[in-house]
Design a protein around this motif. Structure first.
Motif, PDB file in Angstrom:
ATOM      1  N   SER A 141       0.819  -1.204   0.000  1.00  0.00           N
ATOM      2  CA  SER A 141       0.000   0.000   0.000  1.00  0.00           C
ATOM      3  C   SER A 141       0.857   1.260   0.000  1.00  0.00           C
ATOM      4  N   LEU A 142       1.989   1.221   0.705  1.00  0.00           N
ATOM      5  CA  LEU A 142       2.909   2.360   0.700  1.00  0.00           C
ATOM      6  C   LEU A 142       3.445   2.606  -0.717  1.00  0.00           C
ATOM      7  N   ALA A 143       3.771   1.523  -1.427  1.00  0.00           N
ATOM      8  CA  ALA A 143       4.243   1.662  -2.809  1.00  0.00           C
ATOM      9  C   ALA A 143       3.157   2.278  -3.689  1.00  0.00           C
ATOM     10  N   VAL A 144       1.897   1.867  -3.497  1.00  0.00           N
ATOM     11  CA  VAL A 144       0.787   2.457  -4.253  1.00  0.00           C
ATOM     12  C   VAL A 144       0.681   3.943  -3.977  1.00  0.00           C
ATOM     13  N   SER A 145       0.975   4.342  -2.734  1.00  0.00           N
ATOM     14  CA  SER A 145       0.859   5.753  -2.367  1.00  0.00           C
ATOM     15  C   SER A 145       1.963   6.605  -2.990  1.00  0.00           C
ATOM     16  N   VAL A 146       2.981   5.971  -3.553  1.00  0.00           N
ATOM     17  CA  VAL A 146       4.036   6.716  -4.249  1.00  0.00           C
ATOM     18  C   VAL A 146       3.687   6.851  -5.723  1.00  0.00           C
ATOM     19  N   LYS A 147       3.188   5.768  -6.330  1.00  0.00           N
ATOM     20  CA  LYS A 147       2.722   5.840  -7.718  1.00  0.00           C
ATOM     21  C   LYS A 147       1.738   4.712  -7.979  1.00  0.00           C
ATOM     22  N   MET A 148       0.676   5.017  -8.698  1.00  0.00           N
ATOM     23  CA  MET A 148      -0.432   4.077  -8.858  1.00  0.00           C
ATOM     24  C   MET A 148      -0.131   2.880  -9.747  1.00  0.00           C
ATOM     25  N   ASN A 149       0.970   2.891 -10.480  1.00  0.00           N
ATOM     26  CA  ASN A 149       1.246   1.739 -11.341  1.00  0.00           C
ATOM     27  C   ASN A 149       1.367   0.449 -10.545  1.00  0.00           C
ATOM     28  N   ILE A 150       1.636   0.544  -9.244  1.00  0.00           N
ATOM     29  CA  ILE A 150       1.746  -0.644  -8.404  1.00  0.00           C
ATOM     30  C   ILE A 150       0.425  -1.406  -8.370  1.00  0.00           C
TER      31      ILE A 150
END
Length: 395
Positions: A141-150
């Motif tokens: 979820s933290l990675a998603v909060s950096v960029k949505m491609n996750i």
């Protein structure tokens, strides 16, 4: 001397987070030279830290050193995943480390946020392989909060959570993902909730045709057409459905049995342990599902820009070698990696380069579909050496 384009995105990032540093909590007011801020709140916090460390973004050389360290950390996390799966021949790692000018540029020269998101994602996958699913979901979820491609990995992760925990068991894991997004975005949600959601999670954003790597052979009016976007979305959903039914789900039972508690499935499945996974090859299965989920999204992307290469570059060797192969088949796979690299290094993109990229993607998809996928985890643990020795002693 530093190339002029080195500073373009970095300066824009610093301008976007500077507004937050000065107390602006209305997300629609956070802007830079390249336009409004379009990333979730995790990006703001991480690059705000870089903003302060680099003297309000002025020390770009220090930022490049920090991103060089991030590049090495990213490689370490990727290598750890590959070591656990034991699918890729060692010589391929040379190409991963040394043969991609574009990846080095994305990390150390251009200082994009994509590498930050991917490094956190690979850390989350390492946690999944260690059966730390709650911590892994938090990092995901933290990675998603950096960029949505996750989010391209999300369908595969959802499948894994359902397989591991059933519907009721995976709800707490999904709540972890959602709760972190709320906590990170709370300062902005309290001021302008709709502005934050529309800017940071804008799924309908239009891309500029001049930057596309994968659709250069289309007329610009087709590239911008909403019907074309809808067709790509349908193709993506169809691909995910087919892979979920025929590649990820190998049980003879109906796929809806994933909604049941694992203990109530037939045959009953006791709780998985790290030892079970190490013995039965579950690491390869987990990585196969996550990487193929992301690759399907990349293939059906409305547009791929040059920095998007990092979305799947480090997964390509696994996708090519995860299926059984003979020694004679290694060279075509290395050649395929080379052609993909050449496509991404062609600037500006051409009709030939974009068509070649789609052909390479199609060949990889065919291999993933017709090849033998890694075997899912069997829940029967191997007999331990200690138990074997005790039984012999008893005899």
């Amino acid at each position: 001397r530093r190339p002029a384009d080195t500073e373009i995105d970095w300066k824009a990032y610093m301008q976007e987070v500077e507004g937050f540093a000065n107390g602006t909590l209305d997300y629609t007011q956070l802007k830079g030279d390249t336009g409004p801020l379009v990333y979730p709140a995790g990006f703001v916090y991480i690059f705000l830290g870089l903003y302060h460390v680099t003297g309000r973004g002025a020390d770009i050389r220090l930022a490049q050193y920090l991103f060089a360290g991030l590049y090495l950390l990213n490689l370490l996390l990727v290598f750890r995943i590959y070591c656990r799966t034991n699918k890729v021949p060692p010589y391929v790692f040379f190409f991963m480390c040394c043969a991609s000018y574009r990846i080095h540029s994305i990390f150390v020269l251009r200082l994009f946020n994509d590498p930050v998101a991917m490094a956190i994602l690979f850390l989350a996958i390492n946690l999944f392989l260690e059966e730390h699913w709650s911590w892994g979901c938090l990092l995901f979820s933290l990675a998603v909060s950096v960029k949505m491609n996750i989010l391209l990995f999300a369908p595969g992760l959802l499948f894994l959570l359902l397989q591991r925990f059933g519907l009721l068991g995976c709800i707490p894991k999904l709540c972890i993902c959602a709760l972190l997004q709320v906590v990170l975005g709370l300062p902005f949600l309290l001021v302008n909730p709709m502005g934050y959601l529309m800017r940071s999670f804008d799924l309908g954003r239009q891309f500029q045709f001049k930057w596309t790597v994968n659709w250069r052979f289309l007329p610009e009016e087709v590239f911008q057409n909403r019907l074309f976007h809808a067709a790509l979305l349908l193709a993506h959903l169809a691909g995910l459905g087919l892979f979920a039914l025929h590649r990820w789900h190998s049980s003879k039972e109906n796929i809806l049995t994933l909604l049941k508690d694992p203990a109530k499935r037939k045959p009953a499945s006791p709780r998985l342990t790290v030892n079970n996974i190490l013995w039965q090859g579950g690491h390869a299965w987990i990585v196969f599902i996550l990487f193929s989920s992301n690759f399907l999204g990349v293939c059906c992307s409305r547009s791929l820009h040059y920095q998007f290469y990092v979305w799947y570059f480090h997964t390509l060797p696994y996708l090519l070698w995860c299926t059984p192969t003979t020694k004679l088949a290694h060279m075509p796979k290395v050649l395929l990696l080379g052609v993909i690299e050449l496509c991404w290094n062609t600037y500006p993109s051409t009709v030939c380069s974009s068509l070649s990229l789609h052909i390479c993607h199609g060949l990889i998809l065919l291999q993933l579909w017709y090849g033998t996928a890694p075997t899912p985890v069997s829940h029967t643990p191997p007999p331990s050496k200690k138990l074997t020795a005790m039984s012999k002693k008893a005899q």
